[in-house]
Design an enzyme around this catalytic site. Structure first.
Site, PDB file in Angstrom:
ATOM      1  N   GLY A   1      -8.339   5.250  -1.933  1.00 14.86           N
ATOM      2  CA  GLY A   1      -9.319   5.585  -3.507  1.00 14.86           C
ATOM      3  C   GLY A   1      -8.191   3.653  -4.191  1.00 14.86           C
TER       4      GLY A   1
ATOM      5  N   LYS B   1       0.929  -1.187   0.132  1.00 15.12           N
ATOM      6  CA  LYS B   1       0.202   0.150   0.058  1.00 15.12           C
ATOM      7  C   LYS B   1       0.814   1.241  -0.276  1.00 15.12           C
ATOM      8  CE  LYS B   1      -3.555  -1.274   3.090  1.00 15.12           C
ATOM      9  NZ  LYS B   1      -4.369  -1.299   4.697  1.00 15.12           N
TER      10      LYS B   1
ATOM     11  N   ARG C   1     -12.860  12.473   7.347  1.00 11.13           N
ATOM     12  CA  ARG C   1     -13.825  13.623   6.631  1.00 11.13           C
ATOM     13  C   ARG C   1     -15.265  13.144   5.921  1.00 11.13           C
ATOM     14  NH1 ARG C   1     -14.135   9.507   2.197  1.00 11.13           N
ATOM     15  NH2 ARG C   1     -12.134   9.038   1.445  1.00 11.13           N
TER      16      ARG C   1
ATOM     17  N   GLU D   1      -7.810   1.741   8.441  1.00 16.32           N
ATOM     18  CA  GLU D   1      -7.085   3.807   8.042  1.00 16.32           C
ATOM     19  C   GLU D   1      -8.772   4.417   8.404  1.00 16.32           C
ATOM     20  OE1 GLU D   1      -7.035   2.976   3.363  1.00 16.32           O
ATOM     21  OE2 GLU D   1      -8.316   4.960   3.959  1.00 16.32           O
TER      22      GLU D   1
ATOM     23  N   GLU E   1     -12.061   2.462   9.367  1.00 15.56           N
ATOM     24  CA  GLU E   1     -12.136   1.277   7.785  1.00 15.56           C
ATOM     25  C   GLU E   1     -11.713   0.572   9.425  1.00 15.56           C
ATOM     26  OE1 GLU E   1     -11.406   2.639   3.915  1.00 15.56           O
ATOM     27  OE2 GLU E   1     -12.791   3.395   3.883  1.00 15.56           O
TER      28      GLU E   1
ATOM     29  N   GLU F   1       1.145  -4.498   4.673  1.00 16.56           N
ATOM     30  CA  GLU F   1       0.488  -5.573   5.228  1.00 16.56           C
ATOM     31  C   GLU F   1      -0.100  -6.889   5.121  1.00 16.56           C
ATOM     32  OE1 GLU F   1      -1.600  -1.656   8.611  1.00 16.56           O
ATOM     33  OE2 GLU F   1      -2.963  -3.112   6.485  1.00 16.56           O
TER      34      GLU F   1
END
Lengths: 443, 71
Positions: A162, A156, A291, A287, A273, A198
């Site tokens: 996204g 990642k 917002r 994560e 999340e 991860e």
């Protein structure tokens, strides 16, 4: 409450935020690029300012252009929506420095959660479960191999989002290739080359918790959303409550999400999340999105709370308007994208027909109408089709009717995929995971 | 055998991966397009030599636009 709010976004989310701003008797100011002049949100705002050409870097991502529009219109506060500048702590700080109210969390909380490596370490210290992974940026492919996380492993971008720059590797050769790809994309899309690894959980569900940090510092959890229907690591359908989360796991996840918010002094709406192993009823932190989330309407449907209204109240230092965060019934969101329903490739074009379903149990948050042009410059989200039912079975029935009744002509859309999904036994049983769409498309 | 590779959608040309004269295999990536925040690799549909490349990085191309000719 402020007298005016500038909405620094476009499409469906700008329209949705403007709706609540105006309902509160506050003046709504829109900004738009040359490509978006005819979209509904521009006409529905009290005032609209052209901020530049179609390219996002010259309009919606241009901090100076957005702040110039705020100055010209005497805006008192800025709502960033999601995407674009919403998770940019530098932009939030600039809004504050210019003497305006930032409708979002403190820039320090955004910075702490914006980097996936620091967020992971911070959460571990706060007692939130995290996946086995790297605690420092991984400098090169050799280091990725010797990190010894095991396989399968997820590669990642630390500054990513996204689903861009994310991939799974099952052996050393794949890991080297995934590392190089992720690195290139991290630099290109996020301006941050840091990569983390991860341990990848197969057959996992992607479940997130909605939190709300109040003006007095209290952090509340407003239930979870299951976002396991994904293509290219991007969400397509979300539902609440999650069919894979039992009451005991739910209680632990909500408590952990509150701890996560408290650890960074969170204010306003945010989303924690997680990846859930439904068999073991265990979860790990993935994560935090600092917002309003795309799929926030399903939480609004089951709680009756207008999350944008609460964001505005919290930013104004006022108490929230609800007394109970309890949820009732079941809600599902379908992201209607301008893309072909088989391979999910983008399909810009002119919208000739736009006919939305309507009814008591249907909510459509759309960014377009007939006559609009869908351009290749922005993401493919056309509308969010949301349905409500007293239980999951009723929500599925409402969904079938609503998907059938939604007519869009011009660009190809993924509506036919939803018809297929609503007929898929894994999805209808509720026992699905993040690989569902890949299985549906495997030849 | 000559094969023409055309764009499937409106897109920006992000990256040119091959050069004229390169030998390519069926399935090799020729160029990478970008549309709606997605990268879309354009692949060779048969093996051969890249006879001509009709796009440059940064071009905005329409559906059906000729991208490359493979011989």
């Amino acid at each position: 409450m402020f007298e005016s709010v500038l909405v620094a976004n476009r499409g469906e989310i700008a329209r949705r935020v403007i709706r609540t701003v105006r309902a509160l008797g506050v003046k709504a100011i829109a900004v738009y690029s040359e490509a978006d002049a005819d979209l509904p949100y521009v006409g529905e705002a009290d005032e609209a300012i052209l901020i530049g050409p179609a390219q996002p870097t010259k309009s919606y991502l241009d901090v100076d252009a957005v702040m110039e529009a705020a100055k010209r219109t005497n805006a008192q506060a800025v709502h960033p929506g999601y995407g674009f500048l919403a998770e940019n702590p530098g932009f939030a700080q600039r809004v504050l420095d210019d003497g305006l109210v930032w409708i979002g969390p403190p820039p320090s909380a955004m910075a702490a959660m914006g980097d996936k490596i620091s967020a992971r370490n911070l959460m571990e210290e706060a007692g939130v479960p995290v996946a086995a992974g790297t605690r420092e940026p991984v400098p090169d492919a050799d280091a990725a191999v010797t990190a010894g996380i095991g396989y399968p492993v997820m590669v990642k971008a630390a500054g990513g989002g996204g689903g861009i720059g994310m991939s799974v590797a099952y052996d050393e050769a794949e890991l080297r290739k995934a590392y190089d790809t992720a690195r290139t994309r991290a630099e290109r899309f996020f301006g941050n080359p840091d990569i983390l690894l991860e341990r990848f959980v197969e057959r996992a569900r992607h479940v997130e918790v909605q939190i709300l940090g109040l003006a007095d510092g209290t952090v509340l959890a407003l239930g979870e959303r299951d976002c396991s229907v994904q293509r290219r690591h991007q969400k397509v359908v979300e539902e609440t409550p999650s069919p894979g989360v039992g009451p005991e796991l739910r209680a632990r996840m909500l408590a952990a999400a509150v701890r996560a918010g408290e650890a960074v002094g969170y204010r306003g709406a945010g989303t924690v999340e997680c990846l859930v192993d439904p068999g073991a009823q265990e979860f790990v932190f993935l994560e935090m999105n600092t917002r309003l989330q795309v799929e926030h309407p399903i939480t609004e449907l089951v709680t009756g709370i207008d999350l944008v209204e609460q964001q505005l109240l919290i930013a104004a230092g006022e108490p929230v308007t609800f007394t109970s965060a309890e949820s009732r019934g079941h809600a599902i969101e379908f992201r209607v994208y301008a893309e072909d329903p088989k391979r999910f490739l983008p399909s810009p074009g002119d919208i000739t027909v736009w006919d939305e379903p309507s009814g008591d149990v249907i909510r459509v948050d759309s960014g377009y109408q007939a006559g609009n042009k869908v351009t290749p410059f922005y993401d493919p989200l056309l509308a969010k089709l949301c349905v409500y039912g007293a239980d999951r079975a009723q929500a599925l029935t409402a969904a079938r009717g609503a998907v059938d009744a939604f007519r869009i002509e011009g660009p190809k859309t993924n509506l036919p995929f939803f018809t297929e999904l609503l007929d898929n036994p894994e999805f209808t049983s509720g026992e699905y995971d993040t690989a569902l769409v890949d299985r549906m498309r495997a030849r | 055998m000559v094969s023409e590779v055309r764009a499937e959608m409106v897109a920006n040309v992000w990256k040119i991966v091959v050069a004229e004269g390169d030998k390519v295999e069926d399935g090799d990536t020729l160029v990478i397009l970008e549309s709606m925040k997605m990268e879309i690799p354009v692949l060779a549909e048969e093996s051969g030599t890249v006879a001509s490349l009709k796009v440059a990085e940064g071009d905005v191309i329409q559906e059906g636009h000729l991208i490359a000719v493979i011989e």
